[in-house]
Each structure stands twice: as C-alpha cells, then as structure tokens.
Enzyme design. Sequence first.
Site, PDB file in Angstrom:
ATOM      1  N   ASP A  60      -4.982 -10.536  -2.966  1.00 23.65           N
ATOM      2  CA  ASP A  60      -4.163 -10.674  -1.770  1.00 23.65           C
ATOM      3  C   ASP A  60      -3.996 -12.151  -1.414  1.00 23.65           C
ATOM      4  O   ASP A  60      -4.980 -12.892  -1.294  1.00 23.65           O
ATOM      5  CB  ASP A  60      -4.841  -9.923  -0.614  1.00 23.65           C
ATOM      6  CG  ASP A  60      -4.001  -9.905   0.640  1.00 23.65           C
ATOM      7  OD1 ASP A  60      -3.014  -9.156   0.671  1.00 23.65           O
ATOM      8  OD2 ASP A  60      -4.343 -10.641   1.593  1.00 23.65           O
TER       9      ASP A  60
ATOM     10  N   GLU B  76      -0.680 -11.548  -5.782  1.00 25.11           N
ATOM     11  CA  GLU B  76       0.260 -11.152  -4.732  1.00 25.11           C
ATOM     12  C   GLU B  76       0.615 -12.419  -3.953  1.00 25.11           C
ATOM     13  O   GLU B  76       0.006 -12.737  -2.944  1.00 25.11           O
ATOM     14  CB  GLU B  76      -0.363 -10.089  -3.816  1.00 25.11           C
ATOM     15  CG  GLU B  76       0.610  -9.525  -2.786  1.00 25.11           C
ATOM     16  CD  GLU B  76       0.388 -10.051  -1.373  1.00 25.11           C
ATOM     17  OE1 GLU B  76       1.135  -9.622  -0.470  1.00 25.11           O
ATOM     18  OE2 GLU B  76      -0.522 -10.883  -1.160  1.00 25.11           O
TER      19      GLU B  76
END
Length: 667
Positions: A385, A414
């Site tokens: 993330d 990401e």
Amino acid sequence: MAKTKFDGSDGRVRAVIERVTPSVDGGRFAAKRIAGDEVIVEADCFTDGHDTLVCLLLWRREDEQAWREAPMAALGNDRWRGSFTAASVGRYRYTVTAWVDHFLSWRHDFARRIEAEDLRVAAQVGAGLIDEAAQRAQGGERKRLKTWAADLRAVTDALALKALGLDEELAAIARHYPDRRYAATFPVEHPLVVDRERARFSSWYEMFPRSAAPEPGRHGSFRDCEARLPYIAKMGFDVLYFPPIHPIGRVNRKGVNNAVEAAPGDAGSPWAIGSVEGGHKALHSELGTIEDFRRLAASAQTHGMELALDIAFQCAPDHPYVAEHPTWFRWRPDGTVQYAENPPKKYQDIFPFEFESEDWRELWQELADVIRYWAGEGVRIFRIDNPHTKPFPFWEWAITELKREYPDAIFLAEAFTRPKVMHRLAKLGFTQSYTYFAWRNSKHELIEYFTELTQGPGREYFRPNAWPNTPDILTEYLQFGGRPAFIVRLVLAATLAASYGIYGPAFELIEAAPREPGTEDYLDSEKYEIRGWDRDAQHSLSDLIARVNGARRDNPALQSDASLRFYPIDNDSLLCYSKSDAELENLVVTVVNLDPHHVQSGWVELDLAALGIDAQTPYQMHDLLSGARFLWSGARNFVQLDPQRAPAHVFALRRKVRTERNFDYFL
C-alpha cells in the site's frame, strides 16, 4: 625528455565494448525475466583495424562464483548478440568480454592469399599461433595441434598448404583454446532478477473477508472466505487478494462513508492497523485464528489460487508500536502524533511512520520482519500500500533481502503517483506495478500508454498490472457507462495486460454509485463498513468474467505483454490490437467498442505479413466470448459492435489448413 605516466591499464587490450543491453540505468538496477526465459544480450564490440574479434556473453547466478560463457554472433554494424536461459528463479549477473583473436585473424587473411610464397610465409606465422594454442590444450587435442603446426611448416605445395591451413576440423580445435590475455571485459556486471511465471501472468480478485458472510451485517470470517473459493475459482482467478486482515484501531475510528466520528458498532477501516489486540503480525479476531488462516490458504491452493496480502506500513493511534516505539512517529508541538494527510483528505485514524527517526535501522528491520512473518506462513504475494510514501532506500534494501530468502515472492506496488516515481519503485525491486489504466479511456490514450508500457525502456523492469476499479477508484467512465462500460474495461484490462485484477464483488455486480458527484469514492464503501452482496444476482458479470479468464488461460498469446501490437481502424471509438506467442502459432485479435452508449462500426486493417497470414487465403476469427465464428479474407475487414449486446470481440485467429485429402479446416 620526461617519461609519460600510464594509468595502469594494459595498452595491448584493443577490443572495445559499449552499449550492453538490456541495461537499466547503466546496470544500476536489475532487468527482469521469468524462469525459463531466453535472456538475449546485445553489445557493440569492435576494435581498430581489420583483425577478427571474438565476443562472449558471461553470465552466472549471483550465488555462483564461476562465470558461464555463451558465444555472441555478429549482427552487423559491430553489434553482437548472445543469449542464455535463466532456468530458475533468483538473481543473476551478466556482462560481455571480447578480444582480438590472432588465430582467426590469421585464418581469415590466409584464405585470401594466392601466391605460393605468400602462403608459405603465412603458414609459418600460423604454425606459431597454433603451437601457442597447443600449449593451452590438453590430451589428444594438444597432440593434433602440434602435428598441424608441424605440417604447416613442412608442406611446400601451395594448393596442399592452403587446404591444410583452412582445415575446418583442426581450426575448430584451435578455436577452443584462444589467447585471452588481452581480453576486454565490460566493467559493469548487469543484474537480472528472474521470477516465477505468476509474476508475468496473473489474474487478481480483491475482496474484503469481513464481507464474506452469507448473512447481511455479520462480520465475515476466514471460514466464510473458504466457502467463497469455488465462486472465485469458477471465474478463473488465480490470486485472491485481501485488504489488511489485522486488528483495527478504535481511537479515531472512521464511520460509514468516511465519517470522522464512528457510531457504535462501526467496523472502521482495515488500513487503520493495530489495537490492544495486536498489530501487523496479528489477525483481526473476528476473522479467525492463525489456524483458520492456514486452512484457508491451503484450500485456496486446491482451487488453483494463492492468497495475496496487503502490506500497509502505517498504524492506528492505538497500535502497540506507538507506545512501544514512540521515536518511530512524528510528534507535534502539542504532544500529539502527526496523522496522515493528503489535502484535502485527512486520515485521523492513521499514523505514518517517521523514516527519518534516529532509530530508523530498528524500524526498517521490524517492517521487513512483518513481511518475513507472513512469508513464514506461506504467503508469497504481497500488495504494498502506497509504497511511494516510504523512502526508496528502504524498499531497495527490504525487497532485495526478502527475495534472497524467498526468491519466489511477488511484490505489487500500489503507487498511483508520478511516472518517474512509479518507475523508480519498479527498478528498486517491485515485481509488478499498478498503472494509469483506470484513467486511460480514449483510443489515443490507450494506444500511447500501452505502447509505452510494452515497447518503451520500462519494458525491461516495469510489469504492469491493470485494474479497472479498486476500493479507492470508481472512475467516471464506470459511473456513467452502465453494464457495457464494465465489460469494456474488463476486456481491455484482461487482454492489454498479462496481469490484471478487479475489486469484487463490486465489479461483477456493477457497483457504480459514487459517494458524491465528482468523486471516485464509492457510496457506502466497503472501506468503512461491512457489505452484504448478492453474488447470485442475475445482472452479475461473473459468467462473462469466467469466459474472459478462460480465454487468458487457454491462449498463451494473452499471457505476456511483449507482442502487443495495435492496428488501424477507421473509427476513433473502436480499438483493435493483437497478441501472439513467440512462434505465431497462437494469435489473438481483440476489437473493442470504447463507446458504451452507441453502436460503432469500421474497417480493421491487419498486418497479415506480421501475423504470418497468407493474404490470398481466408482465415477464421473465432470469438472466444460469444463462440461466434467469422470468415475473414485479406487485410481489411468490417466489424460492428453494439455495446448493449457485445461491446468487444476477443478473436482467436485460426488459419486454414488443407489435409492430404484436400479437406480444409481451421487450426
């Protein structure tokens, strides 16, 4: 006269080596390949004058000391090419060496001599070179070379002497023992990371485990997820990805639709990690125990899937790290910790780490240990993330260290951020990367972007993973395009990119309501509440998704990106492109209507020569989504796509074959 000082290099080294490829930033970072790939290396190699050059590709696994060698062939214009097979997963090194080969230079010159006296003198020179080669040889080959040299000195007949000097069998022996004293070796050992096949070809399905329960409103568990596996496997996915599965903080917990204050019973955001129950190495208690997790992972394997976990390096205010390691966070003058912000967005429920802490080494080690812990539980795929909000040196160190321990690990970045930042993360070691695909809608945008991804310099290290939606991204195209828009984006993602994913069940159930106009946030987002989903709804796209993933599974052409090629079509609402395997035995041509509202038609113009198709022979286009078959002839053919019926064709191109009995059929 003063003596000139030399720099220590040997002036007798005459070979020059330049422009070795593949090369990522001059060898600073690794190129990427898949186990079993042929790694093709090229270099400019030349020397002064007209002497003959020999070039070799040197390669080895990083854990090996000795170099292996492969010959390089001249391509013309002083460009050379060699290759080796990266047989197994791991890290490799490669470089190039070259030298002026006096034996081959002599042989080339000897072949052009005509006069008898010239031949005799040249033979004496060659005999000396062959004697030197004999000293480097062993056993019977040494004896044969010595005899050859002696014969060159003894034979006087010009024709016999020339035939003897050009003996191919003896020359092959001599070539095995070259004089490499003055070889030049390119000073950079280029790194190469070799991954397993799933790094190149993967189909991801994201779901929130807490929404897996069959009863609306109940917190789902790993056992509930296990019951969902047949549904997901039937759609053809091979990676099941979970958002964070850890305890969720209670301090500053967010309410539904990102409300600043949570109501009693609100589930909170899974990305607000940590509470009194534990942190990044703990499980949310309502999901189940570690034994339940292990059982789910094993069951997923039996369904042909791997679990992927979200790694989000951030903390809820009540994460144990905050009390145990206060130096890992940024404290404000009022005595509070700085929470995460991306103005105008505020994340009061999340504390970012302070990577400039005096205790940064301990922080780095603990964060790597988080991934190491889950790798120890058998997880090998990690979606990271927001990696672009953490220091680049940390990722380079952590991924390199972890992949030495777990070389089959896959890391998905990401990072919806600036292009150079995305590419830097890929260079640092991320196996796959999210892309801007979600926001590339027009024909021009898609052609330009995917040409860059597959043909630009980033192709050596940047592996795209295309997602039409995520829990954070509900694009305007999906909000207003209805069912056809979802089909269009599914087909594009699954056929333009070898790796793609969807966030479900929101995608297959065509969830398209934004929280408010002008945003990409979902109304009643799963990020903040448990959702109940009617997975059996009649409007579900699950059957179509299964056909798309089946086409990907059955056609090697769709399992890599390098062969992607776009074709002219005289309508800007229609996009046409192909992919093929290396031998052109498997060809897939996709035509998509980018307009989700109107029927569009046009003439496609294929490059039949590039596709290996005889322009005079009809060929069959088999639509893998509908099963329909069309007989095409020549380069130009007509297509018409109604978005309400079928906004895309995914054609398997089948050539006509004639049997011995003159019976035609299509491969």
